[in-house]
Design an enzyme around this catalytic site. Structure first.
Site, PDB file in Angstrom:
ATOM      1  N   PRO A   1       0.789  -1.232   0.000  1.00 45.54           N
ATOM      2  CA  PRO A   1       0.000   0.000   0.000  1.00 45.54           C
ATOM      3  C   PRO A   1       0.824   1.287   0.000  1.00 45.54           C
ATOM      4  O   PRO A   1       1.870   1.360   0.648  1.00 45.54           O
ATOM      5  CB  PRO A   1      -0.831  -0.097   1.289  1.00 45.54           C
ATOM      6  CG  PRO A   1      -0.126  -1.101   2.130  1.00 45.54           C
ATOM      7  CD  PRO A   1       0.530  -2.054   1.170  1.00 45.54           C
ATOM      8  N   ASN A   2       0.313   2.235  -0.733  1.00 47.85           N
ATOM      9  CA  ASN A   2       0.870   3.591  -0.854  1.00 47.85           C
ATOM     10  C   ASN A   2       2.117   3.679  -1.736  1.00 47.85           C
ATOM     11  O   ASN A   2       2.592   4.779  -2.009  1.00 47.85           O
ATOM     12  CB  ASN A   2       1.171   4.199   0.541  1.00 47.85           C
ATOM     13  CG  ASN A   2      -0.090   4.378   1.355  1.00 47.85           C
ATOM     14  OD1 ASN A   2      -1.018   5.062   0.931  1.00 47.85           O
ATOM     15  ND2 ASN A   2      -0.171   3.732   2.509  1.00 47.85           N
TER      16      ASN A   2
ATOM     17  N   HIS B   1      12.809  -2.744   1.394  1.00 51.51           N
ATOM     18  CA  HIS B   1      12.280  -1.441   1.787  1.00 51.51           C
ATOM     19  C   HIS B   1      13.144  -0.361   1.176  1.00 51.51           C
ATOM     20  O   HIS B   1      14.378  -0.490   1.121  1.00 51.51           O
ATOM     21  CB  HIS B   1      12.275  -1.290   3.310  1.00 51.51           C
ATOM     22  CG  HIS B   1      11.405  -2.297   3.985  1.00 51.51           C
ATOM     23  ND1 HIS B   1      10.033  -2.195   4.014  1.00 51.51           N
ATOM     24  CD2 HIS B   1      11.710  -3.456   4.595  1.00 51.51           C
ATOM     25  CE1 HIS B   1       9.540  -3.251   4.632  1.00 51.51           C
ATOM     26  NE2 HIS B   1      10.533  -4.046   4.994  1.00 51.51           N
TER      27      HIS B   1
ATOM     28  N   TYR C   1      11.181   8.727   0.545  1.00 52.17           N
ATOM     29  CA  TYR C   1      11.095   7.656  -0.459  1.00 52.17           C
ATOM     30  C   TYR C   1      11.693   8.020  -1.816  1.00 52.17           C
ATOM     31  O   TYR C   1      11.710   7.192  -2.720  1.00 52.17           O
ATOM     32  CB  TYR C   1       9.627   7.230  -0.622  1.00 52.17           C
ATOM     33  CG  TYR C   1       9.051   6.684   0.667  1.00 52.17           C
ATOM     34  CD1 TYR C   1       9.545   5.499   1.219  1.00 52.17           C
ATOM     35  CD2 TYR C   1       8.034   7.348   1.359  1.00 52.17           C
ATOM     36  CE1 TYR C   1       9.045   4.990   2.414  1.00 52.17           C
ATOM     37  CE2 TYR C   1       7.520   6.845   2.549  1.00 52.17           C
ATOM     38  CZ  TYR C   1       8.025   5.672   3.064  1.00 52.17           C
ATOM     39  OH  TYR C   1       7.540   5.163   4.245  1.00 52.17           O
TER      40      TYR C   1
ATOM     41  N   GLU D   1      12.497  -9.598   1.232  1.00 55.06           N
ATOM     42  CA  GLU D   1      11.754  -8.434   1.717  1.00 55.06           C
ATOM     43  C   GLU D   1      12.587  -7.192   1.419  1.00 55.06           C
ATOM     44  O   GLU D   1      13.795  -7.178   1.717  1.00 55.06           O
ATOM     45  CB  GLU D   1      11.524  -8.567   3.230  1.00 55.06           C
ATOM     46  CG  GLU D   1      10.808  -7.373   3.849  1.00 55.06           C
ATOM     47  CD  GLU D   1      10.694  -7.481   5.372  1.00 55.06           C
ATOM     48  OE1 GLU D   1      10.959  -8.571   5.931  1.00 55.06           O
ATOM     49  OE2 GLU D   1      10.353  -6.459   5.989  1.00 55.06           O
TER      50      GLU D   1
ATOM     51  N   ASP E   1       1.867 -15.126   6.642  1.00 50.14           N
ATOM     52  CA  ASP E   1       1.546 -16.538   6.436  1.00 50.14           C
ATOM     53  C   ASP E   1       1.626 -16.915   4.959  1.00 50.14           C
ATOM     54  O   ASP E   1       2.032 -18.032   4.613  1.00 50.14           O
ATOM     55  CB  ASP E   1       0.147 -16.857   6.989  1.00 50.14           C
ATOM     56  CG  ASP E   1       0.133 -16.913   8.517  1.00 50.14           C
ATOM     57  OD1 ASP E   1       1.221 -16.872   9.133  1.00 50.14           O
ATOM     58  OD2 ASP E   1      -0.973 -16.993   9.094  1.00 50.14           O
TER      59      ASP E   1
ATOM     60  N   ARG F   1      13.704   4.422  11.816  1.00 51.82           N
ATOM     61  CA  ARG F   1      12.548   5.322  11.807  1.00 51.82           C
ATOM     62  C   ARG F   1      11.694   5.128  13.072  1.00 51.82           C
ATOM     63  O   ARG F   1      12.207   4.696  14.099  1.00 51.82           O
ATOM     64  CB  ARG F   1      11.762   5.114  10.503  1.00 51.82           C
ATOM     65  CG  ARG F   1      12.616   5.414   9.256  1.00 51.82           C
ATOM     66  CD  ARG F   1      11.850   5.205   7.970  1.00 51.82           C
ATOM     67  NE  ARG F   1      10.700   6.110   7.891  1.00 51.82           N
ATOM     68  CZ  ARG F   1       9.671   5.934   7.045  1.00 51.82           C
ATOM     69  NH1 ARG F   1       9.681   4.897   6.216  1.00 51.82           N
ATOM     70  NH2 ARG F   1       8.668   6.781   7.040  1.00 51.82           N
TER      71      ARG F   1
ATOM     72  N   ARG G   1       7.784   0.933  13.197  1.00 47.34           N
ATOM     73  CA  ARG G   1       8.337   0.330  11.969  1.00 47.34           C
ATOM     74  C   ARG G   1       9.472  -0.654  12.264  1.00 47.34           C
ATOM     75  O   ARG G   1       9.997  -1.290  11.363  1.00 47.34           O
ATOM     76  CB  ARG G   1       8.873   1.424  11.036  1.00 47.34           C
ATOM     77  CG  ARG G   1       7.815   2.380  10.543  1.00 47.34           C
ATOM     78  CD  ARG G   1       8.387   3.351   9.517  1.00 47.34           C
ATOM     79  NE  ARG G   1       7.560   4.540   9.425  1.00 47.34           N
ATOM     80  CZ  ARG G   1       6.477   4.646   8.651  1.00 47.34           C
ATOM     81  NH1 ARG G   1       6.094   3.638   7.892  1.00 47.34           N
ATOM     82  NH2 ARG G   1       5.776   5.768   8.629  1.00 47.34           N
TER      83      ARG G   1
ATOM     84  N   SER H   1      13.248   2.809   2.420  1.00 45.37           N
ATOM     85  CA  SER H   1      13.852   3.445   3.589  1.00 45.37           C
ATOM     86  C   SER H   1      14.410   2.358   4.507  1.00 45.37           C
ATOM     87  O   SER H   1      14.272   1.161   4.214  1.00 45.37           O
ATOM     88  CB  SER H   1      12.784   4.264   4.331  1.00 45.37           C
ATOM     89  OG  SER H   1      11.804   3.390   4.893  1.00 45.37           O
TER      90      SER H   1
ATOM     91  N   ASN I   1       7.894  -5.759  -1.203  1.00 45.07           N
ATOM     92  CA  ASN I   1       7.883  -4.608  -0.299  1.00 45.07           C
ATOM     93  C   ASN I   1       6.469  -4.543   0.271  1.00 45.07           C
ATOM     94  O   ASN I   1       5.557  -4.032  -0.373  1.00 45.07           O
ATOM     95  CB  ASN I   1       8.232  -3.309  -1.030  1.00 45.07           C
ATOM     96  CG  ASN I   1       8.353  -2.149  -0.057  1.00 45.07           C
ATOM     97  OD1 ASN I   1       7.845  -2.215   1.073  1.00 45.07           O
ATOM     98  ND2 ASN I   1       9.011  -1.078  -0.465  1.00 45.07           N
TER      99      ASN I   1
ATOM    100  N   ALA J   1       3.358  -0.751   4.676  1.00 43.09           N
ATOM    101  CA  ALA J   1       2.884  -0.746   6.072  1.00 43.09           C
ATOM    102  C   ALA J   1       2.426  -2.135   6.533  1.00 43.09           C
ATOM    103  O   ALA J   1       2.448  -2.420   7.737  1.00 43.09           O
ATOM    104  CB  ALA J   1       1.758   0.264   6.231  1.00 43.09           C
TER     105      ALA J   1
ATOM    106  N   ARG K   1       4.694  11.005  -2.665  1.00 48.59           N
ATOM    107  CA  ARG K   1       4.578  10.657  -1.242  1.00 48.59           C
ATOM    108  C   ARG K   1       5.919  10.859  -0.529  1.00 48.59           C
ATOM    109  O   ARG K   1       6.902  10.170  -0.833  1.00 48.59           O
ATOM    110  CB  ARG K   1       4.178   9.181  -1.145  1.00 48.59           C
ATOM    111  CG  ARG K   1       4.190   8.635   0.245  1.00 48.59           C
ATOM    112  CD  ARG K   1       4.128   7.115   0.235  1.00 48.59           C
ATOM    113  NE  ARG K   1       4.083   6.637   1.585  1.00 48.59           N
ATOM    114  CZ  ARG K   1       4.370   5.392   1.956  1.00 48.59           C
ATOM    115  NH1 ARG K   1       4.705   4.495   1.051  1.00 48.59           N
ATOM    116  NH2 ARG K   1       4.301   5.047   3.206  1.00 48.59           N
TER     117      ARG K   1
END
Ligand code: DQA
Length: 155
Positions: A10-11, A103, A23, A101, A87, A110, A114, A105, A74, A77, A18
């Site tokens: 999301p986002n 990210h 970012y 995984e 899962d 942070r 997070r 940032s 990624n 949130a 943003r």
């Protein structure tokens, strides 16, 4: 050819507008173009997708399992609280699929909320803090594990 689903939560479709100070200024479209270029330089076939919907992200992870694709994820949130995503990610790595995984940032540097990733414990590994380059490093890790070239030409 190793297929990689690059899944953004999301986002992340709002990249470029943003919080650019966190970012960066690249848009999601820019990210797609960079990722596809890096992947093909590494001999990988990558498809980038973005969703704001947890159920859709879970279904894409199921698709990765069912089609034998590796994953660069990624979770945005969702990283910090979404057990359903965790899962589903576990189903990728359980039978030997790779899931990195990523990210943009560095969440560890942070806000406290997070600092926890509920996904990290079932990921093959995590890359964070290098902006869009986090994706390149994740693809290089997958290529290395799958026995492909380990570095891509820099733009
Ligand atoms: C993020 C970090 C998360 O904490 C945040 O919720 C995001 C983006 C990153 O790429 O830095 O949406 O996953």
């Amino acid at each position: 050819m190793t297929r990689v689903l690059v899944l953004n939560g999301p986002n992340l479709g709002r990249l470029g507008v943003r919080e650019p100070e966190v970012y960066g200024s690249a848009t999601h479209e820019d990210l797609c173009a960079r990722v596809e270029g890096w992947a093909s330089g590494l001999g990988l076939e990558a498809e980038v997708r973005q969703t704001d919907d947890e159920g859709e992200l879970v279904r894409w992870l199921h698709e990765a399992v069912d089609t034998g694709a590796d994953v660069v994820l990624n979770p945005a949130a969702f990283t910090h609280y979404a057990y359903a995503v965790r899962d589903a990610a576990a189903q990728v790595t359980g039978p030997g699929g790779l899931l990195v995984e990523v990210h943009l940032s560095n969440p560890a540097a942070r806000e406290t909320f997070r600092h926890l990733s509920v996904v990290g414990g079932v990921a093959t590994g995590t890359v964070a803090g290098f902006g869009i380059d986090s994706y390149r490093l994740a693809l290089e890790a997958i290529a290395a594990r799958r026995g492909r070239r380990t570095s891509s030409p820099r733009p």
